[in-house]
Structures are given as structure tokens and as C-alpha cells.
Scaffold this motif. Structure first.
Motif, PDB file in Angstrom:
ATOM      1  N   ILE A   8       0.840  -1.205   0.000  1.00  0.00           N
ATOM      2  CA  ILE A   8       0.000   0.000   0.000  1.00  0.00           C
ATOM      3  C   ILE A   8       0.872   1.251   0.000  1.00  0.00           C
ATOM      4  O   ILE A   8       0.681   2.163  -0.805  1.00  0.00           O
ATOM      5  CB  ILE A   8      -0.967  -0.008   1.196  1.00  0.00           C
ATOM      6  CG1 ILE A   8      -2.010  -1.114   1.010  1.00  0.00           C
ATOM      7  CG2 ILE A   8      -1.639   1.354   1.367  1.00  0.00           C
ATOM      8  CD1 ILE A   8      -2.843  -1.408   2.241  1.00  0.00           C
ATOM      9  N   VAL A   9       1.845   1.299   0.886  1.00  0.00           N
ATOM     10  CA  VAL A   9       2.722   2.459   0.992  1.00  0.00           C
ATOM     11  C   VAL A   9       3.524   2.643  -0.303  1.00  0.00           C
ATOM     12  O   VAL A   9       3.643   3.752  -0.822  1.00  0.00           O
ATOM     13  CB  VAL A   9       3.650   2.337   2.218  1.00  0.00           C
ATOM     14  CG1 VAL A   9       4.708   3.429   2.216  1.00  0.00           C
ATOM     15  CG2 VAL A   9       2.831   2.390   3.499  1.00  0.00           C
ATOM     16  N   ALA A  10       4.055   1.559  -0.847  1.00  0.00           N
ATOM     17  CA  ALA A  10       4.843   1.646  -2.080  1.00  0.00           C
ATOM     18  C   ALA A  10       3.987   2.116  -3.250  1.00  0.00           C
ATOM     19  O   ALA A  10       4.425   2.942  -4.053  1.00  0.00           O
ATOM     20  CB  ALA A  10       5.477   0.300  -2.395  1.00  0.00           C
ATOM     21  N   ALA A  11       2.779   1.592  -3.351  1.00  0.00           N
ATOM     22  CA  ALA A  11       1.901   1.992  -4.453  1.00  0.00           C
ATOM     23  C   ALA A  11       1.532   3.467  -4.357  1.00  0.00           C
ATOM     24  O   ALA A  11       1.527   4.184  -5.359  1.00  0.00           O
ATOM     25  CB  ALA A  11       0.647   1.136  -4.466  1.00  0.00           C
ATOM     26  N   LEU A  12       1.240   3.923  -3.149  1.00  0.00           N
ATOM     27  CA  LEU A  12       0.917   5.333  -2.976  1.00  0.00           C
ATOM     28  C   LEU A  12       2.126   6.208  -3.288  1.00  0.00           C
ATOM     29  O   LEU A  12       2.001   7.246  -3.938  1.00  0.00           O
ATOM     30  CB  LEU A  12       0.433   5.604  -1.550  1.00  0.00           C
ATOM     31  CG  LEU A  12      -0.960   5.090  -1.219  1.00  0.00           C
ATOM     32  CD1 LEU A  12      -1.247   5.244   0.269  1.00  0.00           C
ATOM     33  CD2 LEU A  12      -2.011   5.796  -2.044  1.00  0.00           C
ATOM     34  N   SER A  13       3.300   5.786  -2.875  1.00  0.00           N
ATOM     35  CA  SER A  13       4.518   6.551  -3.128  1.00  0.00           C
ATOM     36  C   SER A  13       4.841   6.590  -4.617  1.00  0.00           C
ATOM     37  O   SER A  13       5.281   7.605  -5.141  1.00  0.00           O
ATOM     38  CB  SER A  13       5.700   5.943  -2.377  1.00  0.00           C
ATOM     39  OG  SER A  13       5.484   6.001  -0.996  1.00  0.00           O
ATOM     40  N   ALA A  14       4.642   5.477  -5.291  1.00  0.00           N
ATOM     41  CA  ALA A  14       4.983   5.379  -6.712  1.00  0.00           C
ATOM     42  C   ALA A  14       3.880   5.908  -7.608  1.00  0.00           C
ATOM     43  O   ALA A  14       4.098   6.112  -8.796  1.00  0.00           O
ATOM     44  CB  ALA A  14       5.275   3.925  -7.073  1.00  0.00           C
ATOM     45  N   GLY A  15       2.712   6.138  -7.051  1.00  0.00           N
ATOM     46  CA  GLY A  15       1.554   6.531  -7.853  1.00  0.00           C
ATOM     47  C   GLY A  15       1.786   7.726  -8.749  1.00  0.00           C
ATOM     48  O   GLY A  15       1.309   7.762  -9.872  1.00  0.00           O
ATOM     49  N   ALA A  16       2.511   8.683  -8.289  1.00  0.00           N
ATOM     50  CA  ALA A  16       2.766   9.878  -9.080  1.00  0.00           C
ATOM     51  C   ALA A  16       4.195   9.901  -9.591  1.00  0.00           C
ATOM     52  O   ALA A  16       4.746  10.950  -9.869  1.00  0.00           O
ATOM     53  CB  ALA A  16       2.488  11.115  -8.228  1.00  0.00           C
ATOM     54  N   ALA A  17       4.791   8.741  -9.718  1.00  0.00           N
ATOM     55  CA  ALA A  17       6.199   8.659 -10.112  1.00  0.00           C
ATOM     56  C   ALA A  17       6.411   9.247 -11.502  1.00  0.00           C
ATOM     57  O   ALA A  17       5.777   8.845 -12.451  1.00  0.00           O
ATOM     58  CB  ALA A  17       6.671   7.210 -10.096  1.00  0.00           C
ATOM     59  N   SER A  18       7.294  10.210 -11.562  1.00  0.00           N
ATOM     60  CA  SER A  18       7.620  10.760 -12.875  1.00  0.00           C
ATOM     61  C   SER A  18       8.568   9.793 -13.565  1.00  0.00           C
ATOM     62  O   SER A  18       9.309   9.059 -12.929  1.00  0.00           O
ATOM     63  CB  SER A  18       8.261  12.133 -12.726  1.00  0.00           C
ATOM     64  OG  SER A  18       9.443  12.042 -11.979  1.00  0.00           O
ATOM     65  N   GLY A  19       8.540   9.778 -14.849  1.00  0.00           N
ATOM     66  CA  GLY A  19       9.411   8.886 -15.596  1.00  0.00           C
ATOM     67  C   GLY A  19       8.783   7.541 -15.883  1.00  0.00           C
ATOM     68  O   GLY A  19       9.297   6.780 -16.685  1.00  0.00           O
ATOM     69  N   SER A  20       7.677   7.218 -15.248  1.00  0.00           N
ATOM     70  CA  SER A  20       7.030   5.947 -15.553  1.00  0.00           C
ATOM     71  C   SER A  20       5.980   6.185 -16.632  1.00  0.00           C
ATOM     72  O   SER A  20       5.423   7.270 -16.762  1.00  0.00           O
ATOM     73  CB  SER A  20       6.404   5.332 -14.298  1.00  0.00           C
ATOM     74  OG  SER A  20       5.445   6.188 -13.743  1.00  0.00           O
ATOM     75  N   THR A  21       5.730   5.177 -17.395  1.00  0.00           N
ATOM     76  CA  THR A  21       4.775   5.308 -18.487  1.00  0.00           C
ATOM     77  C   THR A  21       3.359   5.367 -17.945  1.00  0.00           C
ATOM     78  O   THR A  21       3.094   4.963 -16.813  1.00  0.00           O
ATOM     79  CB  THR A  21       4.889   4.108 -19.444  1.00  0.00           C
ATOM     80  OG1 THR A  21       4.466   2.926 -18.742  1.00  0.00           O
ATOM     81  CG2 THR A  21       6.301   3.934 -19.963  1.00  0.00           C
ATOM     82  N   GLU A  22       2.462   5.857 -18.770  1.00  0.00           N
ATOM     83  CA  GLU A  22       1.055   5.897 -18.362  1.00  0.00           C
ATOM     84  C   GLU A  22       0.523   4.489 -18.132  1.00  0.00           C
ATOM     85  O   GLU A  22      -0.294   4.267 -17.244  1.00  0.00           O
ATOM     86  CB  GLU A  22       0.218   6.634 -19.415  1.00  0.00           C
ATOM     87  CG  GLU A  22       0.482   8.127 -19.453  1.00  0.00           C
ATOM     88  CD  GLU A  22       0.298   8.814 -18.110  1.00  0.00           C
ATOM     89  OE1 GLU A  22      -0.725   8.579 -17.426  1.00  0.00           O
ATOM     90  OE2 GLU A  22       1.190   9.586 -17.723  1.00  0.00           O
TER      91      GLU A  22
END
Length: 137
Positions: A8-22
Motif C-alpha cells: 500500500i505504501v509503495a503503491a501510494l509513493s509510486a503513484g505519481a512517479a515521474s518517468g514511468s509510463t502511463e
């Protein structure tokens, strides 16, 4: 941190990750929503685990909110549920696949005599003296 809380924490942290594809962002968002749905289905939409998730979403940088989520999920033994564990592990794999995905997966250990290692690394704990016995000084 147990795998469900970590996911849960990782997904929330990565949710707005720049550099990842849509596509990657969508896959993580879908995996996160599926895990959250399963948690709410098992433990109630208005229960303490659901409330802890909602509060963490609002203040992701709060260590206290992360700890509260971990406590609530531990209280209902969420990590022992095979369905939840599988969903959490799938979500963690999606996060790991992101560029620099490991930075979003943080494990925290509290206490004494603890060592943590991951991905082929090693960790040790060295202790001197006899436990419970004060050294003569």
C-alpha cells in the motif's frame, strides 16, 4: 513492515512517479485499487484498516499514519490472508518494475538486535558480552 502494508505504501509513493509510463501508472493504480477493494471487502469499508488507508492517502509523508496503517492491518492479521498477500506481492512487483522502483519500497525495522537485507545484500548484528549481564567497568 508486512507485505500488505508495504504494498500500500509503495503503491501510494509510486503513484505519481515521474518517468514511468502511463501504462505502468495505470497498472499500479489498478493493482492498488484491487488490493484496497479486497481489504475493504474483508474488513469493512468503515473499519479501522479502511480508515487508516484513507488517512495515509491524505498525508502520505506521515510516518505516524504509516505506523497506524501497519498496526491496523496487523490487528486484523491481513498479511496471513493468502488472497491479500497475493495481491500485495503482485502490486510490489509492479512497483519494482518501475525505473528506480526499489526507492518506493521501504522497509522499516524497529527494536533491538535487528538486521535487514534485501536483493542479495547481507546484514549482520554484532553483540558483545553476555545478554542480561552488565559488563564490569
Amino acid at each position: 513492515m508486512d507485505p500488505v502494508t508495504l504494498a500500500i505504501v509503495a503503491a501510494l509513493s509510486a503513484g505519481a512517479a515521474s518517468g514511468s509510463t502511463e501504462v505502468a501508472k495505470k497498472a499500479i493504480a489498478d493493482g492498488y485499487e484491487a488490493l484496497k477493494f479486497q481489504l475493504k471487502k474483508k474488513f469493512g469499508s468503515n473499519g479501522a484498516p479502511a480508515d487508516a488507508i484513507d488517512k495515509l492517502q491524505a498525508t502520505l509523508d506521515s510516518p505516524a499514519r504509516r505506523e497506524m496503517l501497519a498496526k491496523e492491518l496487523n490487528a486484523v492479521n491481513a498479511a496471513a490472508d493468502p488472497e491479500l498477500l497475493g495481491a500485495a506481492q503482485s502490486l510490489l512487483e509492479l512497483v519494482r518494475a518501475l525505473p528506480q522502483g526499489e526507492q518506493y519500497i521501504q522497509q522499516v525495522a524497529q527494536g533491538t538486535r535487528i538486521a535487514q537485507a534485501s536483493r542479495g545484500s547481507t546484514a549482520t548484528v554484532s553483540m558483545y558480552g553476555t545478554p542480561g549481564k552488565k559488563d564490569d567497568a
